[in-house]
Structures are given as C-alpha cells and as structure tokens.
Design an enzyme around this catalytic site. Sequence first.
Site, PDB file in Angstrom:
ATOM      1  N   ASP A  34       0.794  -1.264  -0.069  1.00 31.30           N
ATOM      2  CA  ASP A  34       0.249  -0.050   0.042  1.00 31.30           C
ATOM      3  C   ASP A  34       0.685   1.218   0.003  1.00 31.30           C
ATOM      4  O   ASP A  34       2.148   1.234   0.384  1.00 31.30           O
ATOM      5  CB  ASP A  34      -0.871   0.021   1.279  1.00 31.30           C
ATOM      6  CG  ASP A  34      -2.046  -1.022   0.972  1.00 31.30           C
ATOM      7  OD1 ASP A  34      -2.267  -1.150  -0.067  1.00 31.30           O
ATOM      8  OD2 ASP A  34      -2.519  -1.269   2.297  1.00 31.30           O
ATOM      9  N   LYS A  55      -1.513   3.030  -5.143  1.00 28.67           N
ATOM     10  CA  LYS A  55      -1.494   4.261  -5.898  1.00 28.67           C
ATOM     11  C   LYS A  55      -3.049   4.466  -6.164  1.00 28.67           C
ATOM     12  O   LYS A  55      -3.831   3.648  -6.246  1.00 28.67           O
ATOM     13  CB  LYS A  55      -0.832   3.923  -7.280  1.00 28.67           C
ATOM     14  CG  LYS A  55       0.985   4.251  -7.132  1.00 28.67           C
ATOM     15  CD  LYS A  55       1.314   5.189  -7.619  1.00 28.67           C
ATOM     16  CE  LYS A  55       2.972   5.348  -7.377  1.00 28.67           C
ATOM     17  NZ  LYS A  55       3.615   4.466  -7.932  1.00 28.67           N
ATOM     18  N   MET A 163      -9.552   8.536   8.618  1.00 29.44           N
ATOM     19  CA  MET A 163     -10.044   9.292   7.383  1.00 29.44           C
ATOM     20  C   MET A 163     -10.735  10.232   7.405  1.00 29.44           C
ATOM     21  O   MET A 163     -11.709  10.539   6.836  1.00 29.44           O
ATOM     22  CB  MET A 163     -10.663   7.924   6.548  1.00 29.44           C
ATOM     23  CG  MET A 163      -9.878   6.992   6.178  1.00 29.44           C
ATOM     24  SD  MET A 163     -10.727   5.451   5.242  1.00 29.44           S
ATOM     25  CE  MET A 163     -10.799   4.441   6.989  1.00 29.44           C
TER      26      MET A 163
HETATM   27  N1  SAH Z   1      -4.911  -0.308   8.463  1.00 31.23           N
HETATM   28  C1  SAH Z   1      -4.681   1.102   8.948  1.00 31.23           C
HETATM   29  C2  SAH Z   1      -5.725   2.189   8.518  1.00 31.23           C
HETATM   30  C3  SAH Z   1      -5.940   2.261   6.955  1.00 31.23           C
HETATM   31  S1  SAH Z   1      -7.259   3.563   6.661  1.00 31.23           S
HETATM   32  C4  SAH Z   1      -4.527   0.946  10.172  1.00 31.23           C
HETATM   33  O1  SAH Z   1      -4.589   0.206  10.905  1.00 31.23           O
HETATM   34  O2  SAH Z   1      -3.783   2.108  10.696  1.00 31.23           O
HETATM   35  C5  SAH Z   1      -6.317   4.928   6.370  1.00 31.23           C
HETATM   36  C6  SAH Z   1      -6.471   5.874   7.454  1.00 31.23           C
HETATM   37  O3  SAH Z   1      -5.627   5.551   8.711  1.00 31.23           O
HETATM   38  C7  SAH Z   1      -5.883   7.517   7.107  1.00 31.23           C
HETATM   39  O4  SAH Z   1      -6.859   8.271   6.550  1.00 31.23           O
HETATM   40  C8  SAH Z   1      -5.584   7.846   8.558  1.00 31.23           C
HETATM   41  O5  SAH Z   1      -6.722   8.232   9.257  1.00 31.23           O
HETATM   42  C9  SAH Z   1      -4.910   6.820   9.300  1.00 31.23           C
HETATM   43  N2  SAH Z   1      -3.622   6.551   9.215  1.00 31.23           N
HETATM   44  C10 SAH Z   1      -3.022   5.678   8.633  1.00 31.23           C
HETATM   45  N3  SAH Z   1      -1.617   5.763   8.942  1.00 31.23           N
HETATM   46  C11 SAH Z   1      -1.528   7.031   9.839  1.00 31.23           C
HETATM   47  C12 SAH Z   1      -0.383   7.518  10.465  1.00 31.23           C
HETATM   48  N4  SAH Z   1       0.719   6.997  10.373  1.00 31.23           N
HETATM   49  N5  SAH Z   1      -0.877   8.525  11.329  1.00 31.23           N
HETATM   50  C13 SAH Z   1      -2.125   9.079  11.471  1.00 31.23           C
HETATM   51  N6  SAH Z   1      -3.163   8.377  10.966  1.00 31.23           N
HETATM   52  C14 SAH Z   1      -2.791   7.311   9.771  1.00 31.23           C
END
Ligand code: SAH
Length: 255
Positions: A34, A55, A163
């Site tokens: 991803d 992407k 999100m």
């Molecule tokens: N599976 C991922 C979430 C994917 S959805 C998890 O468990 O974290 C994508 C969302 O995750 C983004 O829109 C944001 O809200 C959050 N996100 C992902 N990486 C992040 C990070 N390093 N810091 C803050 N929010 C993050």
Amino acid sequence: MGKVIFIGAGPGAADLITVRGARALARADVVLFDALTDPALRELAPNARWVDVGKRGFADSTGQATINALLVRHAREVPLVVRLKGGDPSVFGRLEEELEALAHAGIAGEVIPGVTAALAAAADSRLPLTRRGGGRSVALTTAMTREGALRGGRGADTEVFYMAGRQLAALARRLRDAGWNDDTPASVVSRAGWPDALASMHCIATLGQASVLHSGRPTVVTVGAGAAALAAMSRADSESPLLETGQAQVETPSA
Ligand code: SAH
C-alpha cells in the site's frame, strides 16, 4: 498453489512492523504493498517482486477487484505472496474482501497483525486511550461512510476517527450533532509512528484549527476520555523538548 500472508506493516517507520511480520516478509516471492507503508521495508525482502497497489486508481471498487485478482494470480504462480498493509490489516484495510477472494479461489490466507494508527497516535501524544474510571471503552471509527459522506459518532468513552484529516471543521460539527460537548478534548496526530509525527491538542470547538498543521498528512482524531491532557505532563514536556527525545512534536494551540 502458493499462499498469501497479510502483514500489518504498522503505521509508519519500518521498525514498527512485528518480528513475526518481518520474518514472513523476508520469505516473500511477491509483495503487494500500500501507499502508506515505509519504503525502507523493502530491505527486508530485497529479492521479492514489489508491486505497488496503493496508488490512486486502486481506491475504488474496480481497484479493489484488481487487487483481489492480482492476489489470486500471483498466489497461483509463486509459493508465497505477501499482502503488506499499513497499520493493522484488520482495521479499515478491506481485508474481508481480499480474504473472500482467496477463499473463492481455494487459496490459503494467514494474517499477521500490526500496530494500528490509533495506537501509534496514543503513543506519540502520550495520551492513553483508556483511563481508570472515566475511559472504559475505545471505538475505532471511520469518519467516512461507504458513500463518501462524513459522519461523527459517540459509541465509546474514547472514539478514534480515521479518514477525517481533510475535514476537521466538518467533523467537529458532526461530533456536536452526535452529542459531544464543545469542550470535549480532541487530540489530532498525523504521521503517527514516523520520526516527523505531529500531535496537537484541542477541544471539539477548536478542532478545525488543526487542519493547517496536519494538512496533507495521514491523520487520526481521538475524542473524549483518551484525549484529555494528563495533569502532570505539561510541566515535564516543557522541561524536556520532545524533538530531542525522538517523540512527536506536541503543539497546544491557544483556543
Ligand atoms: N489499516 C490502517 C488504516 C487504514 S485507513 C491502520 O490500521 O492504521 C487509512 C487511514 O488511517 C488514514 O486516513 C488515517 O486516518 C489513518 N492513518 C494511517 N496511517 C496513519 C499514521 N501514520 N498517522 C495517523 N493516521 C494514520
């Protein structure tokens, strides 16, 4: 016929992957990864074929169908396909669709967990998600509905929204509609788990002000009990600059 291992890469820096995840990644023949995963993870599987499916263009349902098809196709060709996902695969990762596609094709799937963004954000801001007494439950909530509408919610003492980064002012309005008071604490952390993570503390009334600071960065918003400041922390913070300790930079905008 090969198998597929879903691995949570963690939310940021490559060293937040689990030891089990790193070991499985090292055995991969093909890695479907991803956008949010750290390029440094490539060093763990230098001989694998790395395929970027994060992407733009893969985010809609056609894109998801393409990813499902790629998983199945590669698993028929090589012994081990790794599906590397940001954070934890089981949290807002569309894992159910990919597992179902594999099951339909009779391909074995395994899941190795990772650190989800909410947990890395709590660590970076040093704001525990649960609090003895007042913070007994935590909800992980997407602010986006399937149709792309923004939604607030109040299902737990601490609510962590994924999100919502681009629409913090609108999220604040939805949170009010959902019954949170204006003075409810809200913590915003972007790029949690990365060396350049940023954390800022607000209340619902001032949440919109966080937009500029966190603009263009993956962001989670923690609301309620788990966003409340720790009384004893503000003094300790001012005595030891956070950047020197490698912790997230914490900003407290004046309301
Ligand atoms: N599976 C991922 C979430 C994917 S959805 C998890 O468990 O974290 C994508 C969302 O995750 C983004 O829109 C944001 O809200 C959050 N996100 C992902 N990486 C992040 C990070 N390093 N810091 C803050 N929010 C993050």
